[in-house]
Design a protein around this motif. Sequence first.
Motif, PDB file in Angstrom:
ATOM      1  N   TYR A 157     -82.918 -24.638  80.786  1.00  0.00           N
ATOM      2  CA  TYR A 157     -83.831 -23.600  81.281  1.00  0.00           C
ATOM      3  C   TYR A 157     -85.253 -23.838  80.767  1.00  0.00           C
ATOM      4  O   TYR A 157     -85.451 -24.485  79.742  1.00  0.00           O
ATOM      5  CB  TYR A 157     -83.393 -22.221  80.763  1.00  0.00           C
ATOM      6  CG  TYR A 157     -82.401 -21.511  81.643  1.00  0.00           C
ATOM      7  CD1 TYR A 157     -81.089 -21.953  81.747  1.00  0.00           C
ATOM      8  CD2 TYR A 157     -82.776 -20.376  82.361  1.00  0.00           C
ATOM      9  CE1 TYR A 157     -80.176 -21.293  82.553  1.00  0.00           C
ATOM     10  CE2 TYR A 157     -81.864 -19.706  83.161  1.00  0.00           C
ATOM     11  CZ  TYR A 157     -80.564 -20.167  83.261  1.00  0.00           C
ATOM     12  OH  TYR A 157     -79.671 -19.510  84.051  1.00  0.00           O
ATOM     13  N   ILE A 158     -86.187 -23.250  81.478  1.00  0.00           N
ATOM     14  CA  ILE A 158     -87.536 -23.106  80.939  1.00  0.00           C
ATOM     15  C   ILE A 158     -87.595 -21.662  80.417  1.00  0.00           C
ATOM     16  O   ILE A 158     -87.305 -20.717  81.170  1.00  0.00           O
ATOM     17  CB  ILE A 158     -88.620 -23.270  82.031  1.00  0.00           C
ATOM     18  CG1 ILE A 158     -88.395 -24.523  82.897  1.00  0.00           C
ATOM     19  CG2 ILE A 158     -90.011 -23.243  81.411  1.00  0.00           C
ATOM     20  CD1 ILE A 158     -88.634 -25.821  82.242  1.00  0.00           C
ATOM     21  N   ILE A 159     -87.980 -21.495  79.157  1.00  0.00           N
ATOM     22  CA  ILE A 159     -87.977 -20.157  78.556  1.00  0.00           C
ATOM     23  C   ILE A 159     -89.389 -19.803  78.098  1.00  0.00           C
ATOM     24  O   ILE A 159     -89.993 -20.544  77.308  1.00  0.00           O
ATOM     25  CB  ILE A 159     -87.018 -20.118  77.338  1.00  0.00           C
ATOM     26  CG1 ILE A 159     -85.585 -20.446  77.794  1.00  0.00           C
ATOM     27  CG2 ILE A 159     -87.089 -18.759  76.635  1.00  0.00           C
ATOM     28  CD1 ILE A 159     -84.583 -20.613  76.650  1.00  0.00           C
ATOM     29  N   SER A 160     -89.922 -18.683  78.596  1.00  0.00           N
ATOM     30  CA  SER A 160     -91.207 -18.238  78.040  1.00  0.00           C
ATOM     31  C   SER A 160     -90.913 -17.043  77.132  1.00  0.00           C
ATOM     32  O   SER A 160     -90.101 -16.181  77.458  1.00  0.00           O
ATOM     33  CB  SER A 160     -92.218 -17.946  79.140  1.00  0.00           C
ATOM     34  OG  SER A 160     -92.077 -16.669  79.630  1.00  0.00           O
ATOM     35  N   THR A 161     -91.531 -17.041  75.968  1.00  0.00           N
ATOM     36  CA  THR A 161     -91.219 -16.038  74.941  1.00  0.00           C
ATOM     37  C   THR A 161     -92.359 -15.029  74.820  1.00  0.00           C
ATOM     38  O   THR A 161     -93.460 -15.257  75.335  1.00  0.00           O
ATOM     39  CB  THR A 161     -91.039 -16.737  73.573  1.00  0.00           C
ATOM     40  OG1 THR A 161     -92.257 -17.414  73.251  1.00  0.00           O
ATOM     41  CG2 THR A 161     -89.896 -17.741  73.598  1.00  0.00           C
ATOM     42  N   GLY A 162     -92.126 -13.950  74.074  1.00  0.00           N
ATOM     43  CA  GLY A 162     -93.203 -13.028  73.711  1.00  0.00           C
ATOM     44  C   GLY A 162     -93.956 -13.630  72.521  1.00  0.00           C
ATOM     45  O   GLY A 162     -93.364 -14.355  71.713  1.00  0.00           O
ATOM     46  N   GLY A 163     -95.230 -13.302  72.425  1.00  0.00           N
ATOM     47  CA  GLY A 163     -96.084 -13.926  71.406  1.00  0.00           C
ATOM     48  C   GLY A 163     -95.620 -13.707  69.973  1.00  0.00           C
ATOM     49  O   GLY A 163     -95.957 -14.489  69.077  1.00  0.00           O
ATOM     50  N   GLY A 164     -94.828 -12.647  69.749  1.00  0.00           N
ATOM     51  CA  GLY A 164     -94.430 -12.330  68.371  1.00  0.00           C
ATOM     52  C   GLY A 164     -93.092 -12.919  67.973  1.00  0.00           C
ATOM     53  O   GLY A 164     -92.584 -12.628  66.885  1.00  0.00           O
ATOM     54  N   VAL A 165     -92.538 -13.767  68.813  1.00  0.00           N
ATOM     55  CA  VAL A 165     -91.192 -14.292  68.538  1.00  0.00           C
ATOM     56  C   VAL A 165     -91.147 -15.074  67.221  1.00  0.00           C
ATOM     57  O   VAL A 165     -90.116 -15.130  66.560  1.00  0.00           O
ATOM     58  CB  VAL A 165     -90.699 -15.138  69.752  1.00  0.00           C
ATOM     59  CG1 VAL A 165     -91.332 -16.508  69.776  1.00  0.00           C
ATOM     60  CG2 VAL A 165     -89.203 -15.222  69.803  1.00  0.00           C
ATOM     61  N   VAL A 166     -92.307 -15.629  66.829  1.00  0.00           N
ATOM     62  CA  VAL A 166     -92.359 -16.404  65.581  1.00  0.00           C
ATOM     63  C   VAL A 166     -92.346 -15.528  64.328  1.00  0.00           C
ATOM     64  O   VAL A 166     -92.240 -16.039  63.213  1.00  0.00           O
ATOM     65  CB  VAL A 166     -93.623 -17.315  65.504  1.00  0.00           C
ATOM     66  CG1 VAL A 166     -93.521 -18.487  66.446  1.00  0.00           C
ATOM     67  CG2 VAL A 166     -94.893 -16.503  65.753  1.00  0.00           C
ATOM     68  N   LYS A 167     -92.479 -14.206  64.503  1.00  0.00           N
ATOM     69  CA  LYS A 167     -92.525 -13.337  63.320  1.00  0.00           C
ATOM     70  C   LYS A 167     -91.218 -13.350  62.547  1.00  0.00           C
ATOM     71  O   LYS A 167     -91.178 -13.044  61.375  1.00  0.00           O
ATOM     72  CB  LYS A 167     -92.883 -11.903  63.724  1.00  0.00           C
ATOM     73  CG  LYS A 167     -94.341 -11.767  64.147  1.00  0.00           C
ATOM     74  CD  LYS A 167     -94.734 -10.330  64.335  1.00  0.00           C
ATOM     75  CE  LYS A 167     -94.986  -9.635  63.001  1.00  0.00           C
ATOM     76  NZ  LYS A 167     -95.510  -8.270  63.194  1.00  0.00           N
TER      77      LYS A 167
END
Length: 166
Positions: free
Chosen positions: A72-82
Motif C-alpha cells: 500500500y501507499i500510506i499517508s500518515t497524520g503529521g503527529g504520528v512520529v510523536k
Amino acid sequence: MKNIVLIGIMGCGKTTIAKELGKRLNKSVVDLDEYLVNKYHQSINEMFEISEAYFRDKESACCKDIADYQNYIISTGGGVVKRSHNIELLKQNGIIIYLDRPLNHIVNDVETSSRPLLKDGAQKLYEIHEQRHQLYLDACDIHVINDKNIEDIVNLILKEIKSVYY
Ligand code: S3P
C-alpha cells in the motif's frame, strides 16, 4: 511487497503525493486520518475536543491495524512520529519517506479549520517543525525535500526507492 509510508508536517503534501504515487504504481492508497475518522465515526476536531491523548491513542490503534497491510501507499497524520511505537509498527512492513516541504511554502495555503493544532493560525507550524523535524529525520529511510511540482517529486521518490531498495 513493502508499503510506502509518507510522513511529514501538516500541509507538506502527504495526501496529494500518496494519491499520485498510487496512480503511478497502481497501488491502493490509505490515508491514516481518513481511516481513523471512518473507524471511530468522529472527526479529528471532535477527538481533540476530548483530548489530544484520546486522539493519539486512536491514531496508535490505527497504526497497529495498518502495519499488517502489504503493498500500500500510506499517508500518515503529521503527529504520528510523536510515539516511537507507531513508527516501529509502520516500519515493520514499510519504507518511510519524510516529505520535507519548506514552511514558507506551507503557511500561506495550509487548511487550518480541520487541523486543531493550527486553530491559532498557521504560524504555529514553525514551533511544531522545531519540535518534530529531528523525529521525522530519525524515523525516515528516505528524506525528500518537497519544493518542486508534484510530478517531479513523485519521480524523485520513485528514483530514490529504486536506488535504495532494488
Ligand atoms: C496532526 C496532523 C493532522 C492530524 C491531526 C494532528 C499533527 O494530519 O493527524 O490534526 O499532530 O501534526 P495532517 O498532517 O494530515 O494534517
